[in-house]
Motif scaffolding. Structure first.
Motif, PDB file in Angstrom:
ATOM      1  N   LEU A   1      28.362 -10.454 -34.720  1.00  0.00           N
ATOM      2  CA  LEU A   1      28.031 -10.765 -33.327  1.00  0.00           C
ATOM      3  C   LEU A   1      27.683 -12.237 -33.091  1.00  0.00           C
ATOM      4  CD1 LEU A   1      28.015  -9.237 -30.716  1.00  0.00           C
ATOM      5  CD2 LEU A   1      25.594  -8.813 -31.008  1.00  0.00           C
ATOM      6  N   PRO A   2      26.912 -12.905 -33.996  1.00  0.00           N
ATOM      7  CA  PRO A   2      26.654 -14.328 -33.775  1.00  0.00           C
ATOM      8  C   PRO A   2      27.932 -15.156 -33.702  1.00  0.00           C
ATOM      9  CG  PRO A   2      25.213 -13.514 -35.478  1.00  0.00           C
ATOM     10  CD  PRO A   2      26.142 -12.400 -35.142  1.00  0.00           C
TER      11      PRO A   2
ATOM     12  N   MET B   1      33.858 -10.877 -25.910  1.00  0.00           N
ATOM     13  CA  MET B   1      33.072 -10.936 -27.141  1.00  0.00           C
ATOM     14  C   MET B   1      33.476  -9.852 -28.128  1.00  0.00           C
ATOM     15  SD  MET B   1      29.194 -11.620 -25.862  1.00  0.00           S
ATOM     16  CE  MET B   1      28.349 -11.830 -27.415  1.00  0.00           C
ATOM     17  N   GLY B   2      34.291  -8.917 -27.704  1.00  0.00           N
ATOM     18  CA  GLY B   2      34.538  -7.734 -28.536  1.00  0.00           C
ATOM     19  C   GLY B   2      33.222  -7.053 -28.833  1.00  0.00           C
ATOM     20  N   TYR B   3      32.407  -6.906 -27.771  1.00  0.00           N
ATOM     21  CA  TYR B   3      30.982  -6.638 -27.946  1.00  0.00           C
ATOM     22  C   TYR B   3      30.690  -5.402 -28.778  1.00  0.00           C
ATOM     23  CZ  TYR B   3      26.066  -6.215 -26.726  1.00  0.00           C
ATOM     24  OH  TYR B   3      24.713  -6.118 -26.781  1.00  0.00           O
ATOM     25  N   PHE B   4      31.310  -4.268 -28.434  1.00  0.00           N
ATOM     26  CA  PHE B   4      30.893  -3.026 -29.092  1.00  0.00           C
ATOM     27  C   PHE B   4      31.255  -3.017 -30.568  1.00  0.00           C
ATOM     28  CE2 PHE B   4      31.287  -1.862 -24.590  1.00  0.00           C
ATOM     29  CZ  PHE B   4      29.957  -1.563 -24.379  1.00  0.00           C
ATOM     30  N   ARG B   5      32.469  -3.487 -30.864  1.00  0.00           N
ATOM     31  CA  ARG B   5      32.877  -3.490 -32.260  1.00  0.00           C
ATOM     32  C   ARG B   5      32.015  -4.452 -33.087  1.00  0.00           C
ATOM     33  NH1 ARG B   5      37.906  -5.893 -32.333  1.00  0.00           N
ATOM     34  NH2 ARG B   5      36.731  -7.719 -32.970  1.00  0.00           N
ATOM     35  N   ASN B   6      31.779  -5.655 -32.526  1.00  0.00           N
ATOM     36  CA  ASN B   6      31.021  -6.649 -33.286  1.00  0.00           C
ATOM     37  C   ASN B   6      29.545  -6.291 -33.397  1.00  0.00           C
ATOM     38  OD1 ASN B   6      33.286  -8.173 -33.742  1.00  0.00           O
ATOM     39  ND2 ASN B   6      33.069  -9.262 -31.806  1.00  0.00           N
TER      40      ASN B   6
ATOM     41  N   ASN C   1      29.456  -3.951 -36.189  1.00  0.00           N
ATOM     42  CA  ASN C   1      29.552  -4.732 -37.426  1.00  0.00           C
ATOM     43  C   ASN C   1      28.199  -5.301 -37.814  1.00  0.00           C
ATOM     44  OD1 ASN C   1      32.223  -4.341 -37.704  1.00  0.00           O
ATOM     45  ND2 ASN C   1      32.866  -6.372 -37.033  1.00  0.00           N
ATOM     46  N   SER C   2      27.571  -5.975 -36.829  1.00  0.00           N
ATOM     47  CA  SER C   2      26.297  -6.628 -37.100  1.00  0.00           C
ATOM     48  C   SER C   2      25.222  -5.619 -37.456  1.00  0.00           C
ATOM     49  CB  SER C   2      25.856  -7.429 -35.880  1.00  0.00           C
ATOM     50  OG  SER C   2      26.091  -8.783 -36.080  1.00  0.00           O
ATOM     51  N   LEU C   3      25.227  -4.484 -36.753  1.00  0.00           N
ATOM     52  CA  LEU C   3      24.217  -3.454 -37.013  1.00  0.00           C
ATOM     53  C   LEU C   3      24.323  -2.957 -38.445  1.00  0.00           C
ATOM     54  CD1 LEU C   3      23.890  -0.969 -34.024  1.00  0.00           C
ATOM     55  CD2 LEU C   3      22.096  -2.216 -35.191  1.00  0.00           C
ATOM     56  N   VAL C   4      25.552  -2.605 -38.848  1.00  0.00           N
ATOM     57  CA  VAL C   4      25.743  -2.083 -40.202  1.00  0.00           C
ATOM     58  C   VAL C   4      25.362  -3.135 -41.230  1.00  0.00           C
ATOM     59  CG1 VAL C   4      27.483  -1.293 -41.839  1.00  0.00           C
ATOM     60  CG2 VAL C   4      27.530  -0.474 -39.504  1.00  0.00           C
ATOM     61  N   PHE C   5      25.880  -4.344 -41.014  1.00  0.00           N
ATOM     62  CA  PHE C   5      25.623  -5.438 -41.957  1.00  0.00           C
ATOM     63  C   PHE C   5      24.123  -5.716 -42.083  1.00  0.00           C
ATOM     64  CE2 PHE C   5      24.996 -10.045 -42.496  1.00  0.00           C
ATOM     65  CZ  PHE C   5      25.559 -10.193 -43.743  1.00  0.00           C
ATOM     66  N   SER C   6      23.453  -5.937 -40.929  1.00  0.00           N
ATOM     67  CA  SER C   6      22.035  -6.288 -40.982  1.00  0.00           C
ATOM     68  C   SER C   6      21.206  -5.155 -41.580  1.00  0.00           C
ATOM     69  CB  SER C   6      21.510  -6.610 -39.587  1.00  0.00           C
ATOM     70  OG  SER C   6      22.272  -7.602 -39.001  1.00  0.00           O
ATOM     71  N   SER C   7      21.554  -3.900 -41.245  1.00  0.00           N
ATOM     72  CA  SER C   7      20.768  -2.783 -41.790  1.00  0.00           C
ATOM     73  C   SER C   7      20.896  -2.722 -43.304  1.00  0.00           C
ATOM     74  CB  SER C   7      21.233  -1.449 -41.204  1.00  0.00           C
ATOM     75  OG  SER C   7      21.314  -1.527 -39.833  1.00  0.00           O
TER      76      SER C   7
END
Lengths: 306, 297
Positions: free
Chosen positions: A249-250, A75-80, A83-89
């Protein structure tokens, strides 16, 4: 005497019925999450095995850790997640900002057309997003400031811009609801509070910033949480406007089944999918555990109700 | 004398300040909502052709609508199925969420935990999860089918013995079969009802108690009328939520047409018909409920 006994008996039996009911329903809600969690640590054989319910036969930690590591890598979990954290915040902070301001204006100012404007806010909630995404997509694909630029315009698809623009103007997904919540809250604040601030010489902006905003803490938290959760879970808007841009992440979760060869068994796919889903909701679960108390209390105290 | 013309009264000032606060929404509504909506009306009667420096529209009349209704193999079926299933589920969601909210409003031990669990579905409803669960579902149904069948049968026997009308029995059994979906849809209505229940002034209950009203009477004469506007809010919320939810069959079909097969005109025509249907239902339902709602003012 018998009347008292009767009432006490009735109260007791109701509390028994209530607890049975609530425990049953809570089980129904928690069970799918639990099944997901336990499926992630099973082997293919365990899924076939009817004697295995929750605890797999082989509970070796190294196998489980290996399985998780593989899914996390695919999933490339940590990087994605980052990404999602920054984007959603960023997006939900923008939505919080704009919806609070708009809600404040609708709730505390008397101006002509206020009722109509509020009706339009509700209207944006009712129109299904599918209807306007295609024209909106084309607008952002050939963005020419609505006809001001003549030569083709910019391609904003795959950037933050579509999200920032809609978030800052209170027209992103579900933003009508946030405006509604903010408006109901500010409308309920006593007028005397505002007037005394004016008499003491505060301007309109200062009244908002120093008098109204500090009291609105819980409601701001509710709006932020709703907005963050929806932004995190959303794949409809992001897959349309973030096409070829930031990998969130989705997307990683959606593409996870494709990372495996088509010949792997359905059972194996189920295990992998469940692991992916669990990893996907994990950050939200952590957030919820920490914030649920404020979340629920603040909704009760002020709330969505007029 | 000339200076006075430019000076505004206090109320005028506040009037303008009000427009200033809401100006982001006015701009956003015009550019990111109204304009796309008008455009989608135009798309629905045109064919979209991509060119090197943008796109062109060719007017084709009602051809897109005709294609959706008469040629497309799935649209009619999905359309009727989606709409009827949502209409049928509204009463059960409303009753369930109101009941749960009144239970959660009572004092008991572990209340915070129970509430936290009941709002968990708000977090867990994600579009991606729905997509992945299709594969999963097959695995879960084969495993649980026996259990589900068993419980439905025993439920039916139970209601048969109570000799209730047949349609009530089949409705309850259907609702019980959809319990997970029922709980998912109820999460936010429960929240709204709970907030409403907490905002009923305590003096009213006290007064009713002094006058000798029973709990049953208090509920129907005080709680229910004061809460009734929220039924409208919730019904509208449920309709909107379920019509646009990611698990919705028609919605995913329309998205698939747009991005998978690239027939923009037809998919916009479909969304338009869908939107018209929602608006009609909202208007009718809203009108019926609005007439029976009690407002305190």
């Amino acid at each position: 005497m018998s009347a008292v006994l009767k009432r006490r008996l009735a109260g007791l039996s109701w509390s028994v019925v209530r607890s049975v009911l609530l425990i049953g329903l809570c089980f129904l809600i928690v069970n799918p999450v639990f099944i997901k969690l336990t499926t992630t640590i099973m082997t293919e054989k365990d899924i076939f095995d009817p004697t295995v319910q929750w605890v797999p036969r082989d509970l070796s930690l190294t196998r489980i850790a290996k399985h998780y590591a593989e899914v996390i890598r695919n999933m490339g979990y940590f990087r994605n997640t980052l990404n999602s954290l920054v984007f959603s915040s960023i997006i939900s902070l923008c939505q919080l900002f704009s919806c609070t301001i708009i809600g404040y204006g609708l709730g505390r100012y008397q101006f002509r057309g206020r009722g109509l404007l509020f009706g339009l806010v509700v209207f944006t909630l009712v129109v299904p997003p599918q209807m306007i995404t295609i024209p909106l997509f084309l607008n952002f694909r050939y963005f020419d400031f609505f006809g001001l630029l003549k030569d083709g315009g910019f391609d904003l698809i795959g950037t933050y811009w579509p999200f920032l623009l809609t978030a800052l103007t209170g027209t992103g997904g579900k933003n009508g609801l946030f405006i509604f919540i903010a408006r109901q809250h500010f409308r309920g604040m006593p007028k005397a509070l505002e007037e005394s601030a004016y008499i003491d010489g505060a301007g309109q902006f200062r009244t908002f910033w120093q008098i109204m905003l500090p009291g609105a803490g819980p409601i701001l938290l509710v709006i932020f949480l709703f907005s963050f959760v929806w932004q995190w879970n959303d794949i409809f808007y992001t897959s349309t406007f973030m096409r070829g841009g930031l990998y969130l992440l989705p997307f990683a979760l959606r593409d996870l089944p494709g990372k495996y060869h088509w010949s792997v068994s359905t059972e194996f796919r189920t295990i992998v999918n469940n692991t992916g889903m669990f990893l996907f909701i994990l950050p939200l679960l952590i957030l919820y555990v920490f914030l649920q108390r404020y979340f629920i209390e603040s909704i009760e105290r002020t709330g969505i109700v007029g | 004398m000339r200076r006075r013309m430019f000076r505004l009264t206090l109320s005028q000032k506040r009037n303008w300040a009000g427009y200033l606060w809401v100006s982001p929404f006015i701009i956003g509504f015009i550019f990111f909502f109204l304009a796309p909506m008008l455009q989608s009306f135009r798309f629905s009667v045109s064919e979209l052709i991509f060119t090197t420096e943008g796109y062109d529209l060719k007017y084709v009349g009602i051809q897109n609508f005709r294609y959706a209704v008469t040629v497309d193999p799935n649209f009619n079926q999905y359309f009727t199925e989606t709409i009827s299933s949502i209409l049928v589920s509204i009463p059960s969601v409303i009753m369930f969420s109101f009941f749960i909210a009144s239970v959660l409003n009572q004092e008991f031990r572990g209340r915070t935990l129970v509430r936290a669990i009941f709002f968990l579905p708000v977090i867990l409803t994600a579009g991606v999860l729905h997509q992945l669960e299709v594969e999963d579902l097959m695995y879960l149904t084969t495993r649980d089918r026996a259990n589900v069948m068993l419980s439905t049968a025993s439920l039916r026997d139970f209601f048969m013995e109570m000799s209730l009308p047949r349609w009530i029995i089949s409705y309850v059994i259907m609702a019980a079969g959809n319990l997970p979906q029922l709980i998912e849809y109820s999460a936010i209505p429960i929240l709204i009802f709970l907030a409403g229940l907490q905002s009923v002034p305590g003096q009213l209950y006290e007064c009713a108690k002094l006058e000798g009203a029973t709990g049953w009477e208090t509920f129907w004469k005080i709680t229910f009328p004061l809460i009734s506007p929220l039924f409208l809010t919730n019904v509208i919320f449920i309709i909107v939520y379920s019509f646009t939810s990611p698990g919705n069959q028609l919605v995913s079909y329309i998205s698939d047409l747009t991005w998978g097969r690239g027939i923009f005109g037809v998919s916009v025509a479909m969304s338009l018909m869908y939107f018209a249907a929602i608006s009609l239902i909202l208007l009718v339902v809203g009108f019926i409920i609005e007439r029976n709602v009690f407002y305190m003012e």
